[in-house]
Design an enzyme around this catalytic site. Structure first.
Site, short mmCIF file in Angstrom:
data_model
loop_
_atom_site.label_atom_id
_atom_site.label_comp_id
_atom_site.label_asym_id
_atom_site.label_seq_id
_atom_site.Cartn_x
_atom_site.Cartn_y
_atom_site.Cartn_z
N LYS A 96 0.87 -1.17 0.00
CA LYS A 96 0.00 0.00 0.00
C LYS A 96 0.91 1.23 0.00
O LYS A 96 1.66 1.46 0.96
CB LYS A 96 -0.91 0.02 1.23
N GLY A 157 -8.04 8.69 10.24
CA GLY A 157 -8.34 8.69 11.66
C GLY A 157 -9.33 9.73 12.12
O GLY A 157 -9.61 9.85 13.31
N ALA A 183 -9.55 5.27 4.75
CA ALA A 183 -9.35 6.42 5.64
C ALA A 183 -10.62 7.19 5.93
O ALA A 183 -11.42 7.46 5.04
CB ALA A 183 -8.30 7.38 5.09
N GLY A 184 -10.78 7.55 7.20
CA GLY A 184 -11.87 8.42 7.62
C GLY A 184 -13.16 7.73 8.00
O GLY A 184 -14.11 8.39 8.46
N ASN A 205 -9.21 1.15 10.13
CA ASN A 205 -8.38 0.81 11.28
C ASN A 205 -8.93 1.46 12.54
O ASN A 205 -9.48 0.80 13.42
CB ASN A 205 -6.93 1.21 11.03
N THR A 206 -8.82 2.79 12.63
CA THR A 206 -9.19 3.50 13.85
C THR A 206 -10.64 3.29 14.24
O THR A 206 -10.97 3.25 15.44
CB THR A 206 -8.91 5.01 13.70
#
EC number: 2.8.1.10
Length: 255
Positions: A96, A157, A183-184, A205-206
């Site tokens: 990535k 995040g 993301a986000g 992830n987050t």
């Protein structure tokens, strides 16, 4: 099936492995998510230091494909060096590409990302670049030969969800390679929307690692992505300005 390069996956959820409360929680969340692709930052891993613990020791690696990322890179050259380090570990051939252009927003540098992708493709990597929701840049990356494009829903995040669904839909419409929203993502509703727009997958992830209960959230994301994909394949009804009765008056008996 999600097809990336020569690989096929049943799950459309790609899960990050950072910032979990503990390795045990991380392992449980990974299993609950049903993810088959796990991503990690090469710079934060002790891949050449077996005496130091890391998440790889907790997992049956025969069940997962690892997707190292070049987080921390500011230039194409840095990203390439990190990718080579990951490949030298013998764990993976996918990468990535993540080249950050702004420390405050963590938005990707489009010029360096394009440059890094080209260099890594020439070296035989399976390349998945993290990019913004720039429609033209996404097209350039796929034309270059990238095996997927990974437009961000919002800053990494931030949990803001999909800020610009229109741009994402444009990227998806023009795509000749998988589009993985990255993301986000903040909650299951964001993941559902990404899949309903026609995305091939979601990387997060987050949203899981930062949840009050990461294991439950991992399961919720799994179900959300499955539901969103089913909804996309089923085809939602068009939006109308006025009401349309589900039980029309025609043919009804008069009481």
């Amino acid at each position: 099936m999600l097809k990336i390069g020569p690989y096929e996956f049943s799950s459309r959820l790609l899960l990050g492995t950072g910032k979990y409360p503990s390795l045990d929680v991380q392992k449980e969340a990974v299993e609950a998510s049903g993810a088959e692709i796990l991503t990690f930052a090469v710079r934060r891993m002790n891949i050449f230091s077996p005496e130091q613990p890391n998440f790889l020791e907790q997992l049956d690696l025969s069940k997962y494909k690892l997707l190292p990322n070049t987080a921390g890179a500011k230039t194409a050259e840095e990203a390439v060096r990190i990718a080579r380090l990951a490949k030298a570990s013998g764990l993976c051939d996918m990468i990535k590409v993540e080249v950050i252009g702004c420390d405050k927003t963590l938005l990707p540098d489009p010029v360096e990302t394009l440059k890094a992708a080209e260099m890594l493709l020439e070296e035989g990597f399976i390349v998945l670049p993290y990019t913004s929701d720039d429609v033209v840049l996404a097209r350039r990356l796929q034309e270059l030969g990238c095996h997927a494009v990974m437009p961000g829903a919002s800053p990494i995040g931030s949990g803001q969800g999909i800020i610009n669904p229109l741009n994402l839909s444009f990227i998806i419409e023009q795509a000749t390679v998988p589009v993985i929203v990255d993301a986000g993502i903040g909650g299951p509703a964001d993941a559902v929307l990404a899949m309903e727009l026609g995305a091939d997958g979601v990387l997060l992830n987050t949203a899981v690692s930062g949840a009050a209960d990461p294991v439950k959230m991992a399961k919720a994301m799994k179900l959300a992505i499955e539901a969103g994909r089913l909804g996309y394949e089923a085809g939602r009804i068009p939006k109308k300005r006025y009401a349309s009765a589900s039980s029309p008056m025609e043919g009804m008996s008069v009481v």
